[in-house]
Motif scaffolding. Structure first.
Motif, mmCIF file in Angstrom:
data_model
loop_
_atom_site.group_PDB
_atom_site.id
_atom_site.type_symbol
_atom_site.label_atom_id
_atom_site.label_comp_id
_atom_site.label_asym_id
_atom_site.label_seq_id
_atom_site.Cartn_x
_atom_site.Cartn_y
_atom_site.Cartn_z
ATOM 1 N N GLY A 24 0.789 -1.226 0.000
ATOM 2 C CA GLY A 24 0.000 0.000 0.000
ATOM 3 C C GLY A 24 0.820 1.273 0.000
ATOM 4 N N ARG A 25 2.111 1.177 0.331
ATOM 5 C CA ARG A 25 2.961 2.364 0.273
ATOM 6 C C ARG A 25 3.222 2.761 -1.184
ATOM 7 N N ILE A 26 3.707 3.972 -1.358
ATOM 8 C CA ILE A 26 4.037 4.484 -2.685
ATOM 9 C C ILE A 26 5.504 4.914 -2.689
ATOM 10 N N MET A 27 6.282 4.379 -3.604
ATOM 11 C CA MET A 27 7.683 4.782 -3.741
ATOM 12 C C MET A 27 7.768 5.866 -4.810
ATOM 13 N N VAL A 28 8.466 6.962 -4.509
ATOM 14 C CA VAL A 28 8.582 8.076 -5.444
ATOM 15 C C VAL A 28 10.045 8.431 -5.633
ATOM 16 N N ALA A 51 12.080 8.077 -2.059
ATOM 17 C CA ALA A 51 11.324 8.176 -0.811
ATOM 18 C C ALA A 51 10.103 7.260 -0.845
ATOM 19 N N PHE A 52 9.555 6.985 0.336
ATOM 20 C CA PHE A 52 8.386 6.118 0.482
ATOM 21 C C PHE A 52 7.282 6.898 1.182
ATOM 22 N N LEU A 53 6.061 6.762 0.658
ATOM 23 C CA LEU A 53 4.924 7.515 1.183
ATOM 24 C C LEU A 53 3.882 6.572 1.765
ATOM 25 N N ASN A 54 3.312 7.006 2.874
ATOM 26 C CA ASN A 54 2.115 6.388 3.425
ATOM 27 C C ASN A 54 0.952 7.298 3.074
ATOM 28 N N LEU A 95 15.993 6.587 0.718
ATOM 29 C CA LEU A 95 17.299 6.166 0.192
ATOM 30 C C LEU A 95 17.997 7.369 -0.412
ATOM 31 N N GLY A 96 19.194 7.701 0.109
ATOM 32 C CA GLY A 96 19.969 8.825 -0.408
ATOM 33 C C GLY A 96 19.700 10.099 0.356
ATOM 34 N N SER A 97 20.532 11.086 0.109
ATOM 35 C CA SER A 97 20.347 12.421 0.684
ATOM 36 C C SER A 97 20.935 13.429 -0.300
ATOM 37 N N ASN A 126 13.797 6.244 -12.316
ATOM 38 C CA ASN A 126 13.067 4.975 -12.404
ATOM 39 C C ASN A 126 13.521 3.888 -11.434
ATOM 40 N N PRO A 127 13.480 4.125 -10.129
ATOM 41 C CA PRO A 127 13.791 3.059 -9.177
ATOM 42 C C PRO A 127 12.712 1.972 -9.190
#
Length: 482
Positions: free
Chosen positions: A225-229, A238-241, A252-254, A266-267
């Motif tokens: 259900g999460r969204i990776m952007v 990043a991952f979104l709830n 991931l990353g900074s 395109n991860p």
């Protein structure tokens, strides 16, 4: 012969030599890789298809290059033996392409079409750049060529790079123009959920806040259900709830930590049941493909792949057999890399954006992690020749973003490093020559008698300069169109 003739002759010889060099480069390059795909699928019947090695599915590639006005993007589908199943250049740019559940030769893609400014009206983006586009999401049957419009949206500025089909009526959209992710009901046009980057990211980072701040170019709806952007300009995945926003401690990353990621594209997420959690990423500005494994609450790089030719990769899909399908944009190719890091298949494509192997699931959906598949990393061997060292020295001075911007958007596909260098040298030579002619003319003006004698060669030189400039311009335009 006066004192001005030797420099004129020298500049003419240099300019001519540079023009000849560019002409030779253009002729040697030959036909654009994409011209081989400008043909009807009817000319290549199905019985010519054959299984080649482990390649059993059709490979579909999107091409972005029409993001500039006057050019067309492309979508091409190629059988395992390299023959063309389908080709189209209907839209200005093609971005994400995914297999559709409606058939094994059917895909869903997101594309962009430039519009006449009168269609969009008079907004701030139009006042600045005349930036009016329509984003379309369509389903395409590669066998019959039948297209079905799922959704379309007209906008000023920006475009959509990625869309995930949730079900028959809902899409998940990554919106670069508005730095947002949203779910839209295609039957009503209502956006039922929206996340904006402003809600979780500091506006001091990334690109210019009022122009291309985040460049959110990829979204992926995960099974949990999460969204990776993909936040390209922040160098982060990043991952979104959908209820709480950005998931803490999963990014991931900074920003500007280029050892991890640098303006990536395109991860793809690999879940635990296939050896993850892991993320395969086209680490674009680092000219490599990387994979990061989630271990003890942190991300650890477990695989890296690159070679000497790679420049600005923008997609990487892990296939079920452990191979990786890589899209190398400025390298003008799509390659398949096996578990040992060896290239086992190459498809020449000019300025490809993304590739999809049908029959293997959506992107990396069917592939194992690098840890589970025990993939071997590959790193390019440093080149040691004098020309190679010179090229590396020049590239080390010019920012990688500038290099990729020029090669990816401005110069035609056939131009390599030395062709680009020759182009800049030609422009510089003509500028110096033109400046000298203007200065010589101004020096001659006070002396009326001298003016009569000097004006003829000066005018001839200016005409020669103009002719050279026109020839160079025409050559570059022709080259960009072929």
């Amino acid at each position: 012969m006066n004192g001005r003739t030797p420099p004129r002759v020298l500049l003419a010889v240099v300019a001519l030599g540079l023009l000849v060099s560019l002409a030779v480069g253009f002729v040697i390059a030959g036909q654009s890789p994409n011209q081989r795909y400008d043909q009807s699928a009817d000319l290549l019947p199905e019985e010519r298809e054959q299984v080649v090695g482990d390649r059993r599915g059709v490979t579909v590639v999107t091409v972005q290059k029409g993001d500039m006005r006057g050019l067309s993007g492309e979508l091409v589908a190629v059988r395992p033996n390299g023959s063309v199943l389908y080709h189209t250049d209907r839209y200005s740019s093609y971005w994400d392409v995914d297999p559709s559940p409606t058939g094994d030769r059917t895909v869903t893609y997101i594309a962009t079409k430039w519009l006449n400014e009168s269609v969009c009206g008079s907004g701030p983006m139009l006042a600045d750049r005349g930036d009016c586009r329509r984003n379309v999401v369509e389903r395409l049957n590669l066998t019959t060529g039948e297209r079905t419009r799922l959704y379309a949206h007209r906008m000023e500025g920006g475009r959509w790079h990625d869309v995930d089909v949730i079900n028959d009526t809902h899409l998940l959209v990554g919106d670069i123009g508005n730095e947002a992710v949203f779910v839209v009901d295609t039957s009503s046009g209502i956006r039922e959920w929206t996340w904006t980057a402003e809600s979780d990211l500091p506006i001091t980072g990334g690109g210019e806040y009022d122009e291309d701040w985040v460049h959110l170019n990829d979204v992926e709806l995960l099974d949990d259900g999460r969204i990776m952007v993909d936040l390209r300009n922040q160098d982060q995945v990043a991952f979104l709830n959908r209820s709480t926003g950005l998931v803490a401690n999963w990014t991931l990353g900074s920003e500007d930590d280029y050892e991890i990621l640098r303006e990536q594209h395109n991860p793809d997420y690999i879940p635990a049941e296939r050896g993850g959690p892991a993320v395969v990423v086209a680490d674009s500005e680092n000219d490599r493909i990387v994979e990061y494994q989630r271990e003890e609450g942190d991300w650890k790089r477990t695989w890296t792949w690159t070679d000497e030719q790679m420049q600005w990769p923008r997609d990487a899909d892990r296939l079920p057999n452990g191979h990786t399908l890589v899209t190398d944009t400025i390298g003008d190719r799509v390659v398949e890399v096996n578990e040992a890091g060896e290239i086992v298949w190459t498809l020449p494509v000019d300025r490809a954006y993304e590739a999809e192997r049908l029959g293997t699931g959506d992107e990396s959906a069917g592939g194992p992690s690098a840890v589970r598949a025990t993939l071997e990393s590959n790193r390019a061997e440093p080149r040691s020749g004098p020309a190679d060292r010179f090229e590396e020295a020049v590239r080390g001075v010019v920012p990688i973003e500038v290099q990729n911007g020029l090669l990816g958007y401005f110069f035609p596909w056939w131009m390599g490093f030395y062709d680009v260098l020759a182009t800049f040298a030609l422009v510089g030579t003509l500028a110096v020559w033109g400046g000298l002619e203007l200065w010589w003319s101004s020096v001659s003006l006070p002396d009326r008698e001298s003016l009569g004698r000097e004006s003829v060669p000066s005018i001839r030189s200016i005409l020669l300069l103009a002719a050279l400039a026109v020839v160079g311009y025409v050559a570059s335009v022709v080259a960009s169109l072929v």
